[in-house]
Design a protein around this motif. Structure first.
Motif, PDB file in Angstrom:
ATOM      1  N   UNK A  48       0.863  -1.178   0.000  1.00  0.00           N
ATOM      2  CA  UNK A  48       0.000   0.000   0.000  1.00  0.00           C
ATOM      3  C   UNK A  48       0.899   1.226   0.000  1.00  0.00           C
ATOM      4  N   UNK A  49       0.701   2.069  -1.012  1.00  0.00           N
ATOM      5  CA  UNK A  49       1.430   3.320  -1.087  1.00  0.00           C
ATOM      6  C   UNK A  49       0.453   4.443  -0.787  1.00  0.00           C
ATOM      7  N   UNK A  50       0.731   5.165   0.288  1.00  0.00           N
ATOM      8  CA  UNK A  50      -0.098   6.307   0.683  1.00  0.00           C
ATOM      9  C   UNK A  50       0.634   7.584   0.292  1.00  0.00           C
ATOM     10  N   UNK A  51      -0.030   8.397  -0.509  1.00  0.00           N
ATOM     11  CA  UNK A  51       0.496   9.718  -0.847  1.00  0.00           C
ATOM     12  C   UNK A  51      -0.391  10.719  -0.113  1.00  0.00           C
ATOM     13  N   UNK A  52       0.140  11.271   0.984  1.00  0.00           N
ATOM     14  CA  UNK A  52      -0.641  12.181   1.821  1.00  0.00           C
ATOM     15  C   UNK A  52      -0.495  13.608   1.326  1.00  0.00           C
ATOM     16  N   UNK A  53      -1.642  14.218   1.088  1.00  0.00           N
ATOM     17  CA  UNK A  53      -1.700  15.634   0.718  1.00  0.00           C
ATOM     18  C   UNK A  53      -2.357  16.375   1.882  1.00  0.00           C
ATOM     19  N   UNK A  54      -2.391  17.671   1.839  1.00  0.00           N
ATOM     20  CA  UNK A  54      -2.963  18.434   2.954  1.00  0.00           C
ATOM     21  C   UNK A  54      -4.480  18.266   3.053  1.00  0.00           C
ATOM     22  N   UNK A  56      -6.378  15.715   1.097  1.00  0.00           N
ATOM     23  CA  UNK A  56      -6.860  14.400   0.695  1.00  0.00           C
ATOM     24  C   UNK A  56      -5.723  13.384   0.743  1.00  0.00           C
ATOM     25  N   UNK A  57      -6.071  12.107   0.577  1.00  0.00           N
ATOM     26  CA  UNK A  57      -5.108  11.010   0.584  1.00  0.00           C
ATOM     27  C   UNK A  57      -5.251  10.223  -0.717  1.00  0.00           C
ATOM     28  N   UNK A 105     -15.110   8.951   0.825  1.00  0.00           N
ATOM     29  CA  UNK A 105     -15.141  10.071   1.763  1.00  0.00           C
ATOM     30  C   UNK A 105     -15.171   9.506   3.182  1.00  0.00           C
ATOM     31  N   UNK A 106     -14.306  10.027   4.035  1.00  0.00           N
ATOM     32  CA  UNK A 106     -14.284   9.605   5.439  1.00  0.00           C
ATOM     33  C   UNK A 106     -14.530  10.836   6.305  1.00  0.00           C
TER      34      UNK A 106
END
Length: 178
Positions: A48-54, A56-57, A105-106
């Protein structure tokens, strides 16, 4: 639900940017879901690659491994190698909503995202509808096709090709005149 917490990806303490998570999936993972699909000996690696933005993910989930399936023709077990990849955007909102295909959406106050459902769906979608062992030869498939039920269209065509009863032909002519 407690056992599914093993697949929580906590993002609240992470810096913006890319983060990698790895999971090993076996039979116990699939037992957590109410499913008709039976995997006797799955060995699956999940990246799992998570690219975190301010705001959204972005998640990229790659599954790769082997699943032991039952052949639909011979009922023998065989190893089915597979590889699948999905991308999902996770945004923040008022409540959980997964009605869109590639966007989830969470709630804005959540600090972790549970990837178990996405992992499960990625694997399930990799399993073919028709499970045929690679040990079955083309000759066996031809014989099976020869004796399998025919399509309705094929049956109707064959019936038309056979000579019909002359009495029916006379009735058809009467019908066609009207």
């Amino acid at each position: 639900m407690d056992k599914l917490r093993n697949y929580d990806i906590s993002f609240s303490g992470l810096k913006t940017g890319k983060h990698q998570f790895k999971f090993e999936i076996d039979k116990t993972f699939f037992q957590l879901f109410d499913t008709e699909q039976e995997f006797t000996n799955p060995k699956i690696a999940v990246d799992v690659l998570l690219d975190k933005h301010t705001t959204f993910l972005e998640f990229e989930i790659e599954t790769k491994g082997n699943i032991e399936l039952v052949c639909d023709i011979t009922n023998e077990l065989f190893d089915y190698p597979f590889e699948n990849h999905i991308k999902v955007l996770v945004k923040f909102g008022e409540e959980y909503d997964d009605s869109e295909e590639d966007v989830i959406t969470i709630p804005a106050n959540d600090h972790a995202f549970n990837a178990s459902q996405l992992i499960y769906e990625t694997v399930i979608l990799s399993v073919p509808m028709k499970k045929v062992s690679p040990n079955i030869s083309d000759e066996d498939l031809e014989i099976l096709e020869k004796f399998s039920p025919k399509d309705i269209e094929e049956i109707e065509k064959e019936e038309e090709e056979h000579e019909s009863d002359p009495r029916w032909e006379a009735l058809k002519k009467l019908k066609d005149k009207n």
